[in-house]
Write a protein that holds these residues in place. Structure first.
Motif, PDB file in Angstrom:
ATOM      1  N   ILE A 205       0.805  -1.200   0.084  1.00  0.00           N
ATOM      2  CA  ILE A 205      -0.176  -0.163   0.037  1.00  0.00           C
ATOM      3  C   ILE A 205       0.941   1.122   0.031  1.00  0.00           C
ATOM      4  O   ILE A 205       1.903   1.324   0.834  1.00  0.00           O
ATOM      5  CB  ILE A 205      -0.941  -0.025   1.167  1.00  0.00           C
ATOM      6  N   GLY A 206       0.454   2.198  -0.867  1.00  0.00           N
ATOM      7  CA  GLY A 206       1.438   3.332  -0.818  1.00  0.00           C
ATOM      8  C   GLY A 206       2.664   3.350  -1.650  1.00  0.00           C
ATOM      9  O   GLY A 206       3.233   4.486  -1.837  1.00  0.00           O
ATOM     10  N   LYS A 207       3.137   2.061  -2.202  1.00  0.00           N
ATOM     11  CA  LYS A 207       4.189   1.894  -2.922  1.00  0.00           C
ATOM     12  C   LYS A 207       3.790   2.121  -4.519  1.00  0.00           C
ATOM     13  O   LYS A 207       2.713   1.656  -4.801  1.00  0.00           O
ATOM     14  CB  LYS A 207       4.759   0.683  -2.707  1.00  0.00           C
ATOM     15  N   PRO A 208       4.786   2.786  -5.187  1.00  0.00           N
ATOM     16  CA  PRO A 208       4.375   2.617  -6.701  1.00  0.00           C
ATOM     17  C   PRO A 208       4.327   1.077  -7.008  1.00  0.00           C
ATOM     18  O   PRO A 208       4.862   0.121  -6.916  1.00  0.00           O
ATOM     19  CB  PRO A 208       5.550   3.145  -7.405  1.00  0.00           C
ATOM     20  N   THR A 209       3.065   0.781  -7.629  1.00  0.00           N
ATOM     21  CA  THR A 209       2.805  -0.726  -8.169  1.00  0.00           C
ATOM     22  C   THR A 209       2.151  -0.482  -9.566  1.00  0.00           C
ATOM     23  O   THR A 209       1.335   0.211  -9.887  1.00  0.00           O
ATOM     24  CB  THR A 209       1.644  -1.212  -7.061  1.00  0.00           C
ATOM     25  N   ARG A 210       2.416  -1.553 -10.359  1.00  0.00           N
ATOM     26  CA  ARG A 210       1.836  -1.299 -11.646  1.00  0.00           C
ATOM     27  C   ARG A 210       0.265  -1.926 -11.733  1.00  0.00           C
ATOM     28  O   ARG A 210       0.273  -2.896 -10.772  1.00  0.00           O
ATOM     29  CB  ARG A 210       2.643  -2.375 -12.437  1.00  0.00           C
ATOM     30  N   ARG A 211      -0.434  -1.558 -12.676  1.00  0.00           N
ATOM     31  CA  ARG A 211      -1.859  -1.946 -12.609  1.00  0.00           C
ATOM     32  C   ARG A 211      -1.727  -3.438 -13.082  1.00  0.00           C
ATOM     33  O   ARG A 211      -1.207  -3.841 -14.052  1.00  0.00           O
ATOM     34  CB  ARG A 211      -2.554  -1.119 -13.740  1.00  0.00           C
ATOM     35  N   LEU A 212      -2.436  -4.361 -12.488  1.00  0.00           N
ATOM     36  CA  LEU A 212      -2.624  -5.680 -12.834  1.00  0.00           C
ATOM     37  C   LEU A 212      -3.277  -5.867 -14.065  1.00  0.00           C
ATOM     38  O   LEU A 212      -3.034  -7.343 -14.598  1.00  0.00           O
ATOM     39  CB  LEU A 212      -3.180  -6.426 -11.595  1.00  0.00           C
ATOM     40  N   ASP A 213      -4.270  -4.903 -14.436  1.00  0.00           N
ATOM     41  CA  ASP A 213      -4.858  -5.213 -15.935  1.00  0.00           C
ATOM     42  C   ASP A 213      -4.358  -4.769 -17.027  1.00  0.00           C
ATOM     43  O   ASP A 213      -4.626  -4.791 -18.015  1.00  0.00           O
ATOM     44  CB  ASP A 213      -6.420  -4.823 -15.685  1.00  0.00           C
ATOM     45  N   THR A 214      -3.109  -3.955 -17.038  1.00  0.00           N
ATOM     46  CA  THR A 214      -2.528  -3.532 -18.083  1.00  0.00           C
ATOM     47  C   THR A 214      -2.251  -4.534 -19.004  1.00  0.00           C
ATOM     48  O   THR A 214      -2.496  -4.313 -20.481  1.00  0.00           O
ATOM     49  CB  THR A 214      -1.289  -2.700 -17.850  1.00  0.00           C
ATOM     50  N   PRO A 215      -1.482  -5.479 -18.814  1.00  0.00           N
ATOM     51  CA  PRO A 215      -0.846  -6.563 -19.758  1.00  0.00           C
ATOM     52  C   PRO A 215      -2.146  -7.080 -20.633  1.00  0.00           C
ATOM     53  O   PRO A 215      -1.898  -7.079 -22.062  1.00  0.00           O
ATOM     54  CB  PRO A 215      -0.350  -7.552 -19.116  1.00  0.00           C
ATOM     55  N   ASP A 216      -3.305  -7.119 -20.179  1.00  0.00           N
ATOM     56  CA  ASP A 216      -4.505  -7.931 -20.842  1.00  0.00           C
ATOM     57  C   ASP A 216      -5.250  -6.507 -21.689  1.00  0.00           C
ATOM     58  O   ASP A 216      -6.096  -6.794 -22.487  1.00  0.00           O
ATOM     59  CB  ASP A 216      -5.590  -8.224 -19.938  1.00  0.00           C
TER      60      ASP A 216
ATOM     61  N   ILE B  90       2.676  -0.887 -21.677  1.00  0.00           N
ATOM     62  CA  ILE B  90       2.930  -1.655 -20.495  1.00  0.00           C
ATOM     63  C   ILE B  90       3.790  -0.841 -19.514  1.00  0.00           C
ATOM     64  O   ILE B  90       3.509  -0.561 -18.286  1.00  0.00           O
ATOM     65  CB  ILE B  90       3.472  -3.015 -20.574  1.00  0.00           C
ATOM     66  N   GLU B  91       5.068  -0.380 -19.833  1.00  0.00           N
ATOM     67  CA  GLU B  91       6.050   0.630 -19.273  1.00  0.00           C
ATOM     68  C   GLU B  91       5.558   1.685 -18.519  1.00  0.00           C
ATOM     69  O   GLU B  91       5.311   1.927 -17.350  1.00  0.00           O
ATOM     70  CB  GLU B  91       6.943   0.738 -20.090  1.00  0.00           C
ATOM     71  N   LEU B  92       4.342   2.169 -19.197  1.00  0.00           N
ATOM     72  CA  LEU B  92       3.952   3.580 -18.847  1.00  0.00           C
ATOM     73  C   LEU B  92       2.316   3.521 -18.116  1.00  0.00           C
ATOM     74  O   LEU B  92       1.767   4.194 -17.788  1.00  0.00           O
ATOM     75  CB  LEU B  92       3.912   4.606 -19.875  1.00  0.00           C
ATOM     76  N   ASP B  93       2.061   2.196 -17.989  1.00  0.00           N
ATOM     77  CA  ASP B  93       0.622   2.001 -17.575  1.00  0.00           C
ATOM     78  C   ASP B  93      -0.369   2.769 -18.291  1.00  0.00           C
ATOM     79  O   ASP B  93      -1.171   3.690 -17.428  1.00  0.00           O
ATOM     80  CB  ASP B  93       0.562   2.044 -16.038  1.00  0.00           C
ATOM     81  N   VAL B  94      -0.418   2.729 -19.709  1.00  0.00           N
ATOM     82  CA  VAL B  94      -1.329   3.693 -20.252  1.00  0.00           C
ATOM     83  C   VAL B  94      -2.679   3.487 -20.232  1.00  0.00           C
ATOM     84  O   VAL B  94      -3.513   4.440 -19.795  1.00  0.00           O
ATOM     85  CB  VAL B  94      -0.839   3.804 -21.779  1.00  0.00           C
ATOM     86  N   PRO B  95      -3.189   2.372 -20.323  1.00  0.00           N
ATOM     87  CA  PRO B  95      -4.861   2.227 -20.239  1.00  0.00           C
ATOM     88  C   PRO B  95      -5.323   2.529 -18.771  1.00  0.00           C
ATOM     89  O   PRO B  95      -4.576   2.385 -17.806  1.00  0.00           O
ATOM     90  CB  PRO B  95      -4.904   0.653 -20.397  1.00  0.00           C
ATOM     91  N   GLN B  96      -6.235   2.933 -18.853  1.00  0.00           N
ATOM     92  CA  GLN B  96      -7.403   3.149 -17.849  1.00  0.00           C
ATOM     93  C   GLN B  96      -8.292   2.080 -18.035  1.00  0.00           C
ATOM     94  O   GLN B  96      -8.116   0.898 -17.678  1.00  0.00           O
ATOM     95  CB  GLN B  96      -7.896   4.550 -17.389  1.00  0.00           C
ATOM     96  N   CYS B  97      -9.666   2.466 -18.224  1.00  0.00           N
ATOM     97  CA  CYS B  97     -10.788   1.337 -18.663  1.00  0.00           C
ATOM     98  C   CYS B  97     -10.177   0.472 -19.595  1.00  0.00           C
ATOM     99  O   CYS B  97     -10.247  -0.818 -19.715  1.00  0.00           O
ATOM    100  CB  CYS B  97     -12.127   2.005 -19.017  1.00  0.00           C
ATOM    101  N   GLY B  98      -9.118   1.117 -20.512  1.00  0.00           N
ATOM    102  CA  GLY B  98      -8.763   0.187 -21.541  1.00  0.00           C
ATOM    103  C   GLY B  98      -9.427  -0.075 -22.973  1.00  0.00           C
ATOM    104  O   GLY B  98      -8.922  -0.663 -23.673  1.00  0.00           O
TER     105      GLY B  98
END
Ligand code: FES
Ligand code: FES
Lengths: 718, 180
Positions: A205-216, B90-98
């Motif tokens: 919590i509070g740490k820079p964390t990548r979104r889990l849903d980005t890859p998909d 991915i590197e920049l976490d671009v998407p929101q809703c996607g």
């Protein structure tokens, strides 16, 4: 990829996993007030039926292979709640973040959002309401795993500790992974006392964390509602009456049915559905339909008739939302009287993913796949239509291509359930963009009338504000005294220290469906309030910042964000040539925000260019500075990304205003935030140029956010 | 008469109404739902695919018009998210809703194929037809610059050539977790 395997489960498979069978451990935690309501038909009682006292369920699943699955009971529509909630649970669980997977939770009472008494996502409640339950669920699971390991080793639990997905016994140097004790942990009673971590010890919590849903979301794999496919599924669109409140008088489907691929044409409550073997054929079929509409009571309504109605209502006193002092009498003694009227139009939500839903209705059960913000209502809607018990309705939440409150409604669910019932097959109903814009539950149009009195020195002494608009809450039950507090929110809390204040409300139903739209009442009322205070500054010959400062002397949190934004923006120093600055401060949903915006005016095009946005936010988020800052980041992104090359943000972490040692840490983070902000601003300067994005013509009419009245513009800039 | 074309490198035979838009053929007939429907009128860009390397709105492209052509969708951009645009995204976490992102990525990939080092103005110009309701435009611009650098690590970016920052600190910042 880490955590990208979001998938949908039906309740049956969920229960199977919940029965402490070979698959591992399912741990959850009940909100105490839900314990009873839930007992009858819950995951838990089903689990209980399979043997023993099971006090486990809803959010956390640990598999033998150490995978931790966290059930996300809020809807992911771009706000990153999937990642955020997983972080909350995972931190207390002390699991290995690389092993975290997420799944969207089924509809169940255990997932009720206490703010709504229903399972739903909205009103900025997702993190707030999940914070404690998820921390407790994570902590309880960790304690059970730890006790299971201690039991296995025959040592005291107090000698063990949990770390990165494993239990360690320091005295003997033994170590076991969560997966290997998950089954045994399932037999450990859920602890009654669940101590939570000191926030200082948060690892995730509070740490820079990548979104889990980005890859998909970069390869088309994320499944939105509109992407759902079922075996033997048919595709449908619905022709709806172009006038709100109208209905089908008669229709001729012969031409539509003649199109190859059109399977059924059926009248449903929202209009006439054309069912085909693909969406495009269904749309072609709809074009070929000949429907006669009974346009109903709103047949003659136009923007002009609605405007007149609002103005007429606003000419009469309404239900009093707030009264301080004696405004009616004092206005007569004012040295100067100022009046203004502001109007805003209806706004569509325009989610990027048009409304849609897939349903499969059989005699025994109904499955609904929906991009919904309101699982409980989706379930109830389907149950009402099918006559099935809600426990036989299985709601599968998908990713949402935007929500903004639109998906709190269940009209698209009703469409799919009715059509599937009529067609006897799984059916996906897709709305076209035109359907979506024309049949929304809009942000309400509103009419705000202001009267203020200034004393001889130009300081406001009287503030009178009447709002006339339709009511959202009136949809859900009769209003007491025709009063809807949501229609006047923000306005009734005018923070300015003016001795005589009157805020009242006149209900003005226009026959247009209205609903929750981002920030609800604040969306228009913040604009009204802050525009009028600017007018008072201009009339009283005061600097708009100094006037606000003076009047915010009893509102420290407003004052703090205002002063911060003004300072960072260099208020008081001359803006670059041809540029103007305006500012506003508003509190909404427990947050306090001030903006200073630098613009230029292109008179020939009658347009504004936004050059710089400075934002200060004091959020009462329970998280630390990082999360606040992420929130602002998103806000600014929304506002500034269309045209603005530069923005700055400063965040105030949780409860900075409350005394106490914990806050010195917050204050330090605050300073760090501020430093980073200026760096980011420089980056943004370097990296961005104005890139105007507008919805093309079709949408521009409805998406025009808040037209600036010329007078406001004149007074609001300096 | 069946229509034949190449889809993501594989031959494809089509037996649907020739005026059916490619979008619906992909989504409903083939079940390739990565390409999105947003408006059906070439107004939003959600349905963007590549036809012979050009970014095209599949919602207004009759399936018959792609006969003999090379069609690439988001599913075929790479096997494993390894296309530079996907990596940058991915590197920049671009998407929101996607929801808009398949279209954004396809437009960005087509741009970079033609113009390896687009300026911000060129990016804005090429991406103008792709709407993002969540407002991810800032990160899209940064990610395209980043993708250009990933794709041609030896060459200097347009910004660097213009004397700007060679490594975008904001990209680093976002790569560390977005708004923190
Ligand atoms: S769906 Fe093709 S441009 Fe919008
Ligand atoms: S990410 Fe939501 S519309 Fe672009």
């Amino acid at each position: 990829m880490n955590g990208c395997e979001s998938q949908h489960i039906n309740r049956r498979s969920f229960l199977k996993r919940g029965t402490l069978g070979a698959t591992g451990l399912l741990i959850g935690f009940y909100l105490p007030e839900l314990r009873q309501a839930h007992a009858a038909d819950s995951v838990r009682s089903n689990s209980a039926a399979s043997g023993g006292r099971v006090t486990l369920n809803a959010w956390i699943h640990v598999s033998a292979d150490d995978t931790v699955t966290i059930f996300i009971d809020k809807s992911e529509m771009g706000q990153s709640v999937l990642t955020g909630l997983a972080m909350i649970a995972a931190d207390e669980l002390e699991c290995d973040w690389q092993k975290v997977r997420t799944e969207f939770a089924p509809a169940d009472k255990v997932y009720f959002n206490p703010q709504f008494g229903a399972q739903g996502t909205g009103a900025s409640t997702a993190t707030r309401t999940s914070w404690e339950p998820l921390r407790k669920a994570g902590a309880a699971a960790r304690m059970m795993l730890l006790r299971a390991a201690a039991q296995k080793w025959g040592v005291e639990p107090s000698e063990c500790r949990a770390e990165k997905g494993a239990i360690l016994h320091a005295p003997t140097g033994r170590r076991t992974s969560y997966g290997s004790v998950s089954q045994a942990a399932g037999k450990i009673p859920v602890p009654q006392e669940i101590p939570l971590k000191d926030p200082r010890d948060f690892r995730i919590i509070g740490k820079p964390t990548r979104r889990l849903d980005t890859p998909d979301k970069v390869n088309g794999r994320a499944e939105f509602g509109i992407d759902v496919r079922r075996e033997n599924m048919l595709y449908a669109v619905v022709a709806r009456c172009p006038v709100f409140g109208g209905k089908v008088a008669s229709f001729d489907a012969s031409k539509a049915k003649a199109i190859p691929g059109v399977k059924h044409v059926a009248q449903i409550s929202s209009g006439v559905a054309v069912v085909a073997d693909n969406s495009w054929t269904a749309m072609e079929g709809r074009r070929a339909l000949d429907v006669k509409w009974d346009e109903g009571p709103n047949a003659a309504a136009t923007s002009e008739t609605i405007r007149k109605l609002f103005a007429e209502r606003a000419s009469r006193p309404g239900h009093i939302a707030r009264k301080d002092g004696d405004p009616e009498a004092q206005i007569e003694h004012a040295a100067r009287k100022i009046e203004a009227v502001y109007e805003v139009p209806f706004l569509a939500h325009a989610t990027m993913e048009p409304q849609n839903c897939t349903a499969d209705v059989t005699a025994q059960r109904c499955d609904v796949w929906a991009p919904t913000q309101n699982q409980t209502n989706a379930q109830k809607t389907a149950a009402d239509i099918t006559g099935l018990d809600p426990s036989k309705v299985f709601v599968h939440t998908t990713f949402l291509g935007g929500g903004f409150g639109r998906r709190f409604e269940s009209d698209y669910v009703a469409d799919a359930v009715e059509v599937s019932k009529a067609a006897g097959k799984p059916v996906k109903v897709t709305w076209s963009r035109e359907d979506d814009i024309q049949h929304d539950f809009y942000r309400t149009a509103s009419y705000a009338k202001f009267t203020a009195g200034l004393d001889a020195d130009g300081w406001p002494t009287v503030w009178m504000n009447r709002i006339a608009c339709p009511s959202i809450m009136g949809r859900f039950g009769p209003l007491k005294d025709n009063f809807d507090a949501r229609s006047v929110e923000i306005c009734d809390a005018v923070p300015y220290a003016i001795p005589n204040i009157l805020v009242d409300y006149q209900l003005a139903e226009a026959g247009i469906p209205v609903g929750f739209w981002r920030s609800v009442g604040a969306s228009q009322n913040g604009f009204f309030l802050e525009s009028f205070i600017d007018e008072l500054a201009a009339e009283g010959n005061k600097d708009p910042y100094e006037l606000r400062r003076h009047l915010l002397r009893n509102a420290p949190r407003h004052l703090r964000v205002l002063e911060t934004a003004a300072e960072k923006a260099g208020w008081g120093t001359p803006p670059p040539a041809g540029r103007f600055r305006g500012l506003a401060v508003v509190s909404s949903y427990f947050g306090y925000v001030a903006h200073v915006i630098e613009i230029s005016v292109d008179r020939s095009k009658r347009s504004l260019n936004v050059h710089r946005v400075v934002c200060a936010l004091d959020s009462r988020s329970p998280s630390t500075a990082g999360a606040c800052s992420r929130a602002i980041f998103m806000i600014i992104r929304c506002c500034a990304s269309r045209t603005c090359p530069s923005w700055t943000c400063t965040s105030f972490p949780a409860n900075w205003h409350q005394p106490g040692p914990a806050n010195s840490r917050c204050r330090r983070s605050l300073r760090r935030c501020a430093t980073r902000s200026s760096r980011r601003r420089a980056d943004a300067f370097a990296a961005c140029r104005s890139g105007q994005k507008t919805w093309p013509d079709l949408f521009s009419r409805l998406r025009q956010a808040m037209p600036l009245a010329p007078k406001t513009l004149r007074n609001g800039v300096r | 008469m069946p229509i034949e074309f190449t889809l993501n490198g594989k031959p494809q035979r089509v037996n649907v109404a020739p005026n059916m838009p490619l979008l619906w053929f992909l989504r409903d007939t083939l079940g390739m739902t990565g390409t999105k429907f947003g408006c059906g009128m070439a107004l939003c860009g959600a349905c963007t695919v590549h036809i012979n390397g050009e970014a095209v709105r599949s919602c207004v492209t009759p399936v018959s018009s792609v006969a003999g052509k090379q069609v690439v969708t988001i599913e075929g951009l790479s096997e494993d998210r390894s296309h530079p645009v996907q990596r940058a995204w991915i590197e920049l976490d671009v998407p929101q809703c996607g929801y808009c992102q398949s279209g954004q990525i396809m437009s960005a990939a087509a741009l970079l194929a033609k113009n390896p080092h687009p300026s911000d103005a060129e990016i804005d110009d090429a991406m103008r037809g792709n709407i993002c309701r969540c407002g991810t435009y800032h990160r899209i611009r940064l990610a395209i610059q980043r993708a250009a650098r990933l794709k041609y690590p030896q060459a200097k970016s347009a910004k660097a050539r213009a004397g700007g920052a060679e490594l975008l600190p904001t990209a680093q910042f976002a790569a560390q977790g977005g708004g923190k």
